[in-house]
Motif scaffolding. Sequence first.
Motif, PDB file in Angstrom:
ATOM      1  N   GLY A 339      55.938 -37.332  13.455  1.00  0.00           N
ATOM      2  CA  GLY A 339      55.682 -36.777  12.153  1.00  0.00           C
ATOM      3  C   GLY A 339      54.439 -37.374  11.510  1.00  0.00           C
ATOM      4  N   MET A 340      54.484 -37.444  10.178  1.00  0.00           N
ATOM      5  CA  MET A 340      53.341 -37.926   9.417  1.00  0.00           C
ATOM      6  C   MET A 340      53.061 -39.393   9.689  1.00  0.00           C
ATOM      7  N   GLY A 341      54.095 -40.190   9.931  1.00  0.00           N
ATOM      8  CA  GLY A 341      53.920 -41.621  10.133  1.00  0.00           C
ATOM      9  C   GLY A 341      53.030 -41.956  11.311  1.00  0.00           C
ATOM     10  N   THR A 342      53.163 -41.198  12.397  1.00  0.00           N
ATOM     11  CA  THR A 342      52.337 -41.435  13.583  1.00  0.00           C
ATOM     12  C   THR A 342      50.865 -41.183  13.283  1.00  0.00           C
ATOM     13  N   SER A 343      50.571 -40.076  12.601  1.00  0.00           N
ATOM     14  CA  SER A 343      49.180 -39.739  12.270  1.00  0.00           C
ATOM     15  C   SER A 343      48.574 -40.774  11.336  1.00  0.00           C
ATOM     16  N   ILE A 344      49.334 -41.194  10.328  1.00  0.00           N
ATOM     17  CA  ILE A 344      48.824 -42.186   9.388  1.00  0.00           C
ATOM     18  C   ILE A 344      48.579 -43.519  10.094  1.00  0.00           C
ATOM     19  N   GLY A 345      49.496 -43.886  11.019  1.00  0.00           N
ATOM     20  CA  GLY A 345      49.309 -45.140  11.754  1.00  0.00           C
ATOM     21  C   GLY A 345      48.061 -45.115  12.611  1.00  0.00           C
ATOM     22  N   ILE A 346      47.845 -43.999  13.323  1.00  0.00           N
ATOM     23  CA  ILE A 346      46.630 -43.872  14.138  1.00  0.00           C
ATOM     24  C   ILE A 346      45.392 -43.871  13.254  1.00  0.00           C
ATOM     25  N   GLY A 347      45.470 -43.179  12.119  1.00  0.00           N
ATOM     26  CA  GLY A 347      44.330 -43.128  11.204  1.00  0.00           C
ATOM     27  C   GLY A 347      43.968 -44.480  10.646  1.00  0.00           C
ATOM     28  N   LEU A 348      44.980 -45.255  10.251  1.00  0.00           N
ATOM     29  CA  LEU A 348      44.717 -46.601   9.735  1.00  0.00           C
ATOM     30  C   LEU A 348      44.081 -47.484  10.795  1.00  0.00           C
ATOM     31  N   ALA A 349      44.595 -47.388  12.028  1.00  0.00           N
ATOM     32  CA  ALA A 349      44.045 -48.208  13.108  1.00  0.00           C
ATOM     33  C   ALA A 349      42.584 -47.858  13.373  1.00  0.00           C
ATOM     34  N   LEU A 350      42.256 -46.565  13.413  1.00  0.00           N
ATOM     35  CA  LEU A 350      40.883 -46.153  13.672  1.00  0.00           C
ATOM     36  C   LEU A 350      39.947 -46.505  12.520  1.00  0.00           C
ATOM     37  N   SER A 351      40.404 -46.317  11.285  1.00  0.00           N
ATOM     38  CA  SER A 351      39.538 -46.606  10.136  1.00  0.00           C
ATOM     39  C   SER A 351      39.260 -48.093  10.019  1.00  0.00           C
ATOM     40  N   PHE A 352      40.280 -48.925  10.223  1.00  0.00           N
ATOM     41  CA  PHE A 352      40.060 -50.371  10.174  1.00  0.00           C
ATOM     42  C   PHE A 352      39.174 -50.828  11.338  1.00  0.00           C
ATOM     43  N   SER A 353      39.339 -50.194  12.489  1.00  0.00           N
ATOM     44  CA  SER A 353      38.486 -50.553  13.622  1.00  0.00           C
ATOM     45  C   SER A 353      37.038 -50.154  13.361  1.00  0.00           C
ATOM     46  N   TYR A 354      36.828 -49.056  12.644  1.00  0.00           N
ATOM     47  CA  TYR A 354      35.462 -48.652  12.284  1.00  0.00           C
ATOM     48  C   TYR A 354      34.813 -49.708  11.393  1.00  0.00           C
ATOM     49  N   ILE A 355      35.519 -50.141  10.343  1.00  0.00           N
ATOM     50  CA  ILE A 355      34.982 -51.148   9.428  1.00  0.00           C
ATOM     51  C   ILE A 355      34.764 -52.471  10.154  1.00  0.00           C
ATOM     52  N   LEU A 356      35.714 -52.848  11.022  1.00  0.00           N
ATOM     53  CA  LEU A 356      35.576 -54.086  11.790  1.00  0.00           C
ATOM     54  C   LEU A 356      34.371 -54.018  12.720  1.00  0.00           C
ATOM     55  N   PHE A 357      34.215 -52.900  13.408  1.00  0.00           N
ATOM     56  CA  PHE A 357      33.087 -52.757  14.331  1.00  0.00           C
ATOM     57  C   PHE A 357      31.762 -52.769  13.573  1.00  0.00           C
ATOM     58  N   GLN A 358      31.752 -52.208  12.384  1.00  0.00           N
ATOM     59  CA  GLN A 358      30.550 -52.216  11.556  1.00  0.00           C
ATOM     60  C   GLN A 358      30.160 -53.644  11.182  1.00  0.00           C
ATOM     61  N   THR A 359      31.147 -54.468  10.853  1.00  0.00           N
ATOM     62  CA  THR A 359      30.888 -55.864  10.498  1.00  0.00           C
ATOM     63  C   THR A 359      30.427 -56.663  11.707  1.00  0.00           C
ATOM     64  N   VAL A 360      31.084 -56.443  12.846  1.00  0.00           N
ATOM     65  CA  VAL A 360      30.731 -57.179  14.062  1.00  0.00           C
ATOM     66  C   VAL A 360      29.321 -56.836  14.522  1.00  0.00           C
ATOM     67  N   SER A 361      28.965 -55.553  14.507  1.00  0.00           N
ATOM     68  CA  SER A 361      27.627 -55.149  14.945  1.00  0.00           C
ATOM     69  C   SER A 361      26.556 -55.713  14.025  1.00  0.00           C
TER      70      SER A 361
END
Length: 396
Positions: A339-361
Amino acid sequence: MKQSVKHFVSSLLRYLPHVSLTDVSLRSVWERLGLKRLDRYIIGKFLGTYFFLLMIIIAISLVIDINEKIDKITAAHAPMRAIIVDYYLNFIPYFSNLFSPLFVFIAVIFFTSKLADGSEIIAMKSTGMSFRRLLRPYMISAALIAVITLLLGLYVIPRGNVARVNFENTYVKKKKVTTAENIQLQVEKGVVAYFQHFDNATKSGYGFSLDKFNDKKLVSHLTAQQVQYDTLSSHKYHWTLHSVQIRTFNGMREKVAYYESLDSTIAAEPADLVNTRNQQETMTSPELRQYIERQKMRGAAGLQAFEVEYHKRFAMPFSAFILTLIGVALSSEKRKGGGMGTSIGIGLALSFSYILFQTVSASFAVNGGWPPMLAAWIPNILFAAIAFVLYKRAPQ
């Protein structure tokens, strides 16, 4: 005067009945832009969810930040006006813009999953709507957010960061840099200045020398025990030199002159000599570009943080389109199990990984020698590839 006002009001009242309310209504604006009711519905849901989540997360962040810094601010006896006006009123837009990709992604995942869970997207596709057509209102919303993010990052936030960074350096971190040692820079073509020590608080330094070269040959060598920048002068680069010795070379001949005090024009100012903490965040993009070009001409080192900041301001708005596409592709299908929980969990993981990768780069560019432009854009490049794969896999 009264007669002219009465005449204007009466003219306005005569004109108003001929104006149709539909001409100035919001609906007519939407229709002239070619947007259907479904487009307006999705845009309203997108932007409404985005700003609602933005306010909630900012409120939580303010509480956390106050709880974290209250002891230091109280111990430093910071004025209440400085706390509210200089710091927190500038903290809100800075924080909002910094985590805008996260808010965009969560907003898309949240309300699109809700639409899919309520079978609304299935109803849209049953009318023959393609996935590309479904993306249209999403991309319009992303464009609005991208424009706001760009304008804030280029001009508005840097102005506010001047007060915010000064407050942090003065009352919170207490690491305000006011001095610099052994500074060497090219102030003009063929002219190299050296400061053994410079104090930005007093705008003075000692151990100063100025070397002039012609065809890579030294033609003049000036030394001064003390230098003082004239902040009251209308001239931008006015310096006063004390205990001056000038040696001029002409072939094998040398001429030496001494001066107790000497006024001189040197194309450098205190901002070029002392880099304060997070100085790159306090400049608008035109100022930042000029500063980078001027410092490169002078042969200054350590400009990676400034260059990364400059390119990041243009790269970040594009993340709204990339993360919106990923969010729609992930959450537009109705899921039986998660349901919605799976999509939100994947979205949070990807968005946080984007911000983390931006900081690391960015760290790799500052400390590892990566090209600053590549470091700023590589998160967008990688996530654009992810968005393309998800778009191709989404039911068309």
